[in-house]
Write a protein that holds these residues in place. Structure first.
Motif, PDB file in Angstrom:
ATOM      1  N   VAL A  39     -54.024  20.824 -33.528  1.00 20.88           N
ATOM      2  CA  VAL A  39     -54.414  19.348 -33.131  1.00 20.88           C
ATOM      3  C   VAL A  39     -53.299  18.865 -31.896  1.00 20.88           C
ATOM      4  CG1 VAL A  39     -54.037  17.067 -33.840  1.00 20.88           C
ATOM      5  CG2 VAL A  39     -55.132  18.521 -35.412  1.00 20.88           C
ATOM      6  N   GLY A  40     -52.327  19.262 -31.646  1.00 22.16           N
ATOM      7  CA  GLY A  40     -51.537  19.025 -30.521  1.00 22.16           C
ATOM      8  C   GLY A  40     -52.036  19.510 -29.255  1.00 22.16           C
ATOM      9  N   PHE A  41     -52.382  20.673 -29.417  1.00 24.33           N
ATOM     10  CA  PHE A  41     -53.085  21.472 -28.296  1.00 24.33           C
ATOM     11  C   PHE A  41     -54.228  20.716 -27.832  1.00 24.33           C
ATOM     12  CE2 PHE A  41     -56.266  24.507 -26.829  1.00 24.33           C
ATOM     13  CZ  PHE A  41     -55.583  24.983 -25.573  1.00 24.33           C
ATOM     14  N   LEU A  42     -55.207  20.450 -28.745  1.00 26.31           N
ATOM     15  CA  LEU A  42     -56.445  19.971 -28.782  1.00 26.31           C
ATOM     16  C   LEU A  42     -56.081  18.468 -27.807  1.00 26.31           C
ATOM     17  CD1 LEU A  42     -58.706  21.068 -31.745  1.00 26.31           C
ATOM     18  CD2 LEU A  42     -58.707  22.081 -29.411  1.00 26.31           C
ATOM     19  N   VAL A  43     -55.360  17.659 -28.458  1.00 30.27           N
ATOM     20  CA  VAL A  43     -55.138  16.127 -27.651  1.00 30.27           C
ATOM     21  C   VAL A  43     -54.594  16.522 -26.512  1.00 30.27           C
ATOM     22  CG1 VAL A  43     -53.485  14.196 -27.986  1.00 30.27           C
ATOM     23  CG2 VAL A  43     -54.611  15.163 -30.146  1.00 30.27           C
ATOM     24  N   LEU A  44     -53.744  17.677 -26.188  1.00 32.94           N
ATOM     25  CA  LEU A  44     -53.202  17.680 -24.873  1.00 32.94           C
ATOM     26  C   LEU A  44     -54.318  18.290 -23.812  1.00 32.94           C
ATOM     27  CD1 LEU A  44     -50.746  18.107 -22.886  1.00 32.94           C
ATOM     28  CD2 LEU A  44     -50.728  20.232 -23.637  1.00 32.94           C
ATOM     29  N   LEU A  45     -55.348  19.045 -24.465  1.00 34.02           N
ATOM     30  CA  LEU A  45     -56.476  19.475 -23.525  1.00 34.02           C
ATOM     31  C   LEU A  45     -57.360  18.373 -23.141  1.00 34.02           C
ATOM     32  CD1 LEU A  45     -58.035  21.896 -22.220  1.00 34.02           C
ATOM     33  CD2 LEU A  45     -59.251  22.021 -24.539  1.00 34.02           C
ATOM     34  N   ALA A  46     -57.574  17.458 -24.334  1.00 37.49           N
ATOM     35  CA  ALA A  46     -58.512  16.213 -24.145  1.00 37.49           C
ATOM     36  C   ALA A  46     -57.752  15.352 -23.138  1.00 37.49           C
ATOM     37  CB  ALA A  46     -58.683  15.433 -25.295  1.00 37.49           C
ATOM     38  N   GLY A  47     -56.588  15.119 -22.862  1.00 37.65           N
ATOM     39  CA  GLY A  47     -55.799  14.418 -22.007  1.00 37.65           C
ATOM     40  C   GLY A  47     -56.035  14.923 -20.571  1.00 37.65           C
ATOM     41  N   VAL A  48     -55.902  16.116 -20.305  1.00 40.52           N
ATOM     42  CA  VAL A  48     -56.056  16.769 -19.332  1.00 40.52           C
ATOM     43  C   VAL A  48     -57.277  16.572 -18.487  1.00 40.52           C
ATOM     44  CG1 VAL A  48     -55.809  19.157 -17.916  1.00 40.52           C
ATOM     45  CG2 VAL A  48     -54.152  18.596 -19.424  1.00 40.52           C
ATOM     46  N   VAL A  49     -58.496  17.063 -19.479  1.00 43.98           N
ATOM     47  CA  VAL A  49     -59.906  16.857 -19.182  1.00 43.98           C
ATOM     48  C   VAL A  49     -60.105  15.454 -18.691  1.00 43.98           C
ATOM     49  CG1 VAL A  49     -62.362  16.916 -19.980  1.00 43.98           C
ATOM     50  CG2 VAL A  49     -60.733  18.836 -20.387  1.00 43.98           C
ATOM     51  N   TYR A  50     -59.556  14.290 -19.592  1.00 46.28           N
ATOM     52  CA  TYR A  50     -59.661  12.981 -19.028  1.00 46.28           C
ATOM     53  C   TYR A  50     -59.269  12.696 -17.725  1.00 46.28           C
ATOM     54  CZ  TYR A  50     -59.232   7.952 -19.307  1.00 46.28           C
ATOM     55  OH  TYR A  50     -59.287   6.728 -18.867  1.00 46.28           O
ATOM     56  N   ALA A  51     -57.995  13.137 -17.452  1.00 44.27           N
ATOM     57  CA  ALA A  51     -57.252  12.925 -16.262  1.00 44.27           C
ATOM     58  C   ALA A  51     -58.134  13.388 -15.058  1.00 44.27           C
ATOM     59  CB  ALA A  51     -55.941  13.494 -16.116  1.00 44.27           C
ATOM     60  N   PHE A  52     -58.591  14.656 -15.152  1.00 45.04           N
ATOM     61  CA  PHE A  52     -59.271  15.141 -14.215  1.00 45.04           C
ATOM     62  C   PHE A  52     -60.719  14.721 -13.933  1.00 45.04           C
ATOM     63  CE2 PHE A  52     -62.988  18.360 -13.167  1.00 45.04           C
ATOM     64  CZ  PHE A  52     -62.156  18.661 -11.838  1.00 45.04           C
ATOM     65  N   LEU A  53     -61.457  14.271 -15.063  1.00 39.69           N
ATOM     66  CA  LEU A  53     -62.693  13.585 -14.813  1.00 39.69           C
ATOM     67  C   LEU A  53     -62.442  12.190 -14.229  1.00 39.69           C
ATOM     68  CD1 LEU A  53     -64.600  14.527 -17.870  1.00 39.69           C
ATOM     69  CD2 LEU A  53     -65.024  15.296 -15.490  1.00 39.69           C
TER      70      LEU A  53
END
Length: 65
Positions: A39-53
């Protein structure tokens, strides 16, 4: 003296039972830890994708106007 020996024998048996019980459930909480890490990894991944987009869209909007 007999009372002391009986007490020590009972203490030894209880200690051995506790050690046996602890060694049997060595992996009891492991699945919970694994779920928390995923869950922590997926939240971090979602944050990175959001920042990029967000950065990409802001950059494109700036060049349009």
């Amino acid at each position: 003296m007999a009372h002391f020996l009986a007490t020590m024998h009972t203490l030894g048996l209880r200690l051995r039972d506790r050690i046996d019980a602890a060694s049997k459930d060595r992996e009891a909480g492991l699945t919970t830890v694994e779920i928390v890490l995923w869950v922590g990894f997926l939240v971090l991944l979602a944050g990175v994708v959001y920042a990029f987009l967000s950065g990409y869209i802001s950059g494109k909007l700036g060049s349009i106007t």
